[in-house]
Design an enzyme around this catalytic site. Structure first.
Site, short mmCIF file in Angstrom:
data_model
loop_
_atom_site.label_atom_id
_atom_site.label_comp_id
_atom_site.label_asym_id
_atom_site.label_seq_id
_atom_site.Cartn_x
_atom_site.Cartn_y
_atom_site.Cartn_z
N GLN A 75 -54.21 -1.47 0.13
CA GLN A 75 -54.99 -0.16 -0.05
C GLN A 75 -56.03 -1.00 -1.54
O GLN A 75 -56.34 -0.23 -2.16
CB GLN A 75 -54.52 1.12 -0.32
N HIS A 104 -60.30 -0.50 0.78
CA HIS A 104 -60.47 0.00 -1.07
C HIS A 104 -61.24 -0.70 -1.50
O HIS A 104 -62.27 -0.19 -3.00
CB HIS A 104 -59.43 0.39 -2.11
N SER A 144 -47.13 5.54 -2.74
CA SER A 144 -47.02 6.67 -2.47
C SER A 144 -47.33 7.31 -1.55
O SER A 144 -47.12 8.63 -1.20
CB SER A 144 -47.53 7.66 -3.88
#
Ligand code: BV8
Length: 248
Positions: free
Chosen positions: A104, A122, A192
């Site tokens: 990411q 991303h 997370s």
């Protein structure tokens, strides 16, 4: 002496023989390269909300504010070097015949560390895109003025990252999802697990029979759903996993 993790990860012997391994990383893997995470103390989002800085609407409303945020981060990324966690994953790619690395992160540190064929869900903060032509450049020096404009057509340039509300690169995400469906072992490292659709990949793997392990010093929403957790920093845990893979 790094601990021998083979007892916690018996599936590593199958991975060494060619069972597919998938690793998904988030901002936590770059903490030990000096790059701030997004959430939590000292995080990039601390003090301002993602919607103010990482959406097309924010960029349209105030391109200068958004560019100041990204140019500051581009400066940090320019100084950053891969850490032992990035290097361990690059080493694992030479030991596991079938390994897919999905990230990411937009800092390109996995590429710099030597990992082949990184799936960057991303995008990249190192790359810059013309908002009119879509052409990409990779300026190595800070922009002399913000916001920057395309030298060819004069349109605004933008960071070549995926903002909230924007689709992920289609082929990259398709490959990431297919690899998650097919794998025997899925390691989720330094994230997370709050941002979709990346956050769904670990459960996709688990639902399709993979063993899933989390590497994170803190609890996350998926900690209770995985097969095991290595509660520690990735720069310490990943070299131990790479050693266990090598010895498997
Ligand atoms: C999309 C931009 C569809 C680049 C980023 C409501 C509910 C659910 C979902 C949604 C919703 N409303 C909207 C959505 C979808 C939305 C989303 O998920 N929102 C969330 C916030 C609710 N997702 C999207 O918009 C995505 N697009 O869905 O498009 C679509 C389809 C077709 C057509 C149109 C649209 C786009 C998502 C990408 C957004 N861009 N960033 C940039 O500026 O960098 S997201 C941002 O968060 C970063 O990219 C980052 O990669 C990502 C995830 O964060 P983490 O990497 O996990 O980092 P974080 O700080 O959160 O956590 C760090 C972790 O590391 C912690 O757990 C910490 O404990 C750990 N750690 C700390 N130290 C260490 C460590 N770990 C290991 N070692 C250490 N030493």
């Amino acid at each position: 002496m790094t601990p021998d993790l083979r007892p916690e990860l018996p599936v590593l012997s199958a991975v060494r023989q060619g069972a597919p391994l998938v690793v998904l990383t988030g901002a936590g893997i770059s903490v030990e390269s000096g790059l701030p995470t997004f959430r939590g103390a000292g995080g990039l989002w601390e003090g301002s909300r993602p919607e103010e800085l990482a959406t097309p609407e924010a960029f349209h409303r105030d391109p200068l504010k958004v560019w100041r945020f990204y140019e500051w981060r581009r400066g940090l990324v320019r100084q950053a070097k891969p850490n032992a966690g990035h290097l361990a994953l690059a080493r694992m790619a030479t030991l596991a015949p079938r390994m897919t690395l999905i990230t990411q992160n937009v800092d390109e540190l996995h590429r710099v560390a030597g990992s082949p064929d990184v799936l960057e869900l991303h995008g990249s903060i190192v790359s810059v895109r013309c908002t009119a032509e879509g052409t990409r450049t990779r300026p190595t020096e800070p922009f002399t003025e913000l916001p920057p404009y395309c030298a060819a057509c004069g349109a605004l340039l933008r960071p070549d990252v995926v903002w909230f509300g924007e689709p992920l690169p289609e082929e990259t995400y398709r490959r990431a999802r297919q690899a998650s469906l097919d794998c025997a072992l899925f390691l989720v490292v330094g994230t997370s697990a709050l941002v979709a659709p990346a956050s769904g990949l670990a459960l996709t793997a688990k639902d399709n029979g993979a063993r899933v392990f989390e590497v994170n010093p803190d609890k996350t929403p998926i900690s209770g759903l995985v097969d095991g957790v290595f509660r520690g920093p990735s720069a310490t845990v990943l070299p131990a996993i790479a050693d266990a893979l090598e010895a498997a």
